[in-house]
Scaffold this active site. Structure first.
Site, PDB file in Angstrom:
ATOM      1  N   LYS A 172      -9.663  -0.228 -11.441  1.00 30.91           N
ATOM      2  CA  LYS A 172      -9.449  -0.472 -12.871  1.00 30.91           C
ATOM      3  C   LYS A 172      -9.305  -1.965 -13.146  1.00 30.91           C
ATOM      4  O   LYS A 172      -9.785  -2.473 -14.175  1.00 30.91           O
ATOM      5  CB  LYS A 172      -8.209   0.276 -13.359  1.00 30.91           C
ATOM      6  N   LYS A 240      -2.036  -7.131 -20.974  1.00 30.05           N
ATOM      7  CA  LYS A 240      -1.243  -6.598 -19.873  1.00 30.05           C
ATOM      8  C   LYS A 240      -2.126  -6.297 -18.672  1.00 30.05           C
ATOM      9  O   LYS A 240      -1.783  -6.613 -17.521  1.00 30.05           O
ATOM     10  CB  LYS A 240      -0.511  -5.340 -20.344  1.00 30.05           C
TER      11      LYS A 240
END
Length: 294
Positions: A172, A240
């Site tokens: 990811k 983030k």
């Protein structure tokens, strides 16, 4: 065997994913802190639980998709967390985007209670979540993955087992480098077209027929043309994710200049109170930079 399913995290991504599991005929228990998040699932027939521990005690498989590493740790390992209610043999599938190192530590803690864990972060945004077309990147035991794959197939169309615990989260991070870099590239291209007095919409149309074509150009490019920055994926969450990329790179002794530039663009956007906008609003950050330079 029919799995009893629990779902924790009913935000922009989680709510449509949970609804897809219900529509596929699965029995579903849910937990969220906000009643407004719970209401649509309650109305659709899901059982509402008072805590993650209570949910875990009622199901065989627990899905989680929450904002950050600390949230996952709290939901899974904290007071009234999943670890307190889960029985041996329970499977936890964390679909959040968090630290790979923390994922490995969480999996080890759960394993002490004979609870298996997969890290299975997703890509595809809210559209992919609603349509059940997510890309799912999985880390963990292959046998556990095989057991729950039919559930994952309700949520996604591209499901790849990457490797051991944490491998899904590493994948990811790689995804976010590519996505973030491509959003920035599309924004710069449209900015250049407009500054040159050329129709940016026609530039996008032409690029979609060539080697520059991508889902980002198709979807985010249209958002940029329309100035429609309603969130499919909020910029603060993208930032983030880029922090996680930066942390992973440091752990490996790497410098990733493109990722650093994407993070800087997002910082500019967040500084202008754009954290709740879609990350396609990077274009507006670039426009402000040009105005400042002028």
């Amino acid at each position: 065997m029919t799995e009893r399913i629990g779902f924790i995290g009913l935000g922009l991504m989680g709510a449509p994913m949970a609804l897809n599991l219900l529509r596929a005929g699965h029995r579903l228990a849910v937990y969220a802190r906000r009643e407004t998040a719970l209401a649509p699932l309650r109305e659709a027939g899901a059982e509402v639980c008072a805590s993650p521990a209570a949910l875990a005690g009622a199901v065989d498989v627990v899905f989680t998709i929450v904002s950050d590493t600390e949230d996952v740790e709290q939901v899974l390992l904290g007071p009234d967390g999943v670890i307190e209610g889960a029985r041996p043999g329970t499977v936890v599938i964390d679909m959040s985007t968090i630290s790979a190192s923390a994922t490995r530590a969480i999996a080890a803690r759960l394993a002490e209670r004979e609870v298996a864990m997969l890290d299975a972060p997703v890509s595809g945004g809210d559209v992919g979540a609603r349509e059940g077309r997510l890309s799912i990147m999985v880390g963990g035991d292959p046998e556990v993955f095989a057991r729950v794959r039919p559930l994952l197939e309700v949520l996604g169309t591209n499901i790849v087992h990457i490797g051991e615990h944490g491998a899904g989260q590493v994948c990811k991070a790689c995804n976010q480098v590519v996505v973030g870099g491509t959003i920035a590239a599309v924004a710069e291209a449209l900015l250049l077209a407009r500054a040159s007095g050329v129709d940016a919409a026609r530039v996008r149309e032409a690029l979609l027929g060539g080697f520059a074509a991508s889902r980002v150009l198709e979807l985010h490019g249209q958002r940029m043309l329309d100035g429609d920055y309603r969130p499919g994926f909020k910029a603060r969450l993208h930032r983030k994710d880029m922090r996680l990329v930066e942390e992973r790179a440091r752990e490996q002794g790497l410098e990733l200049p493109l990722a650093a530039q994407v993070a800087a663009h997002l910082d500019t956007l967040l500084a202008a109170d754009g954290g709740e906008l879609d990350s396609a609003a990077i274009l507006s950050a670039l426009e402000r930079m040009q105005q400042g330079a002028g």
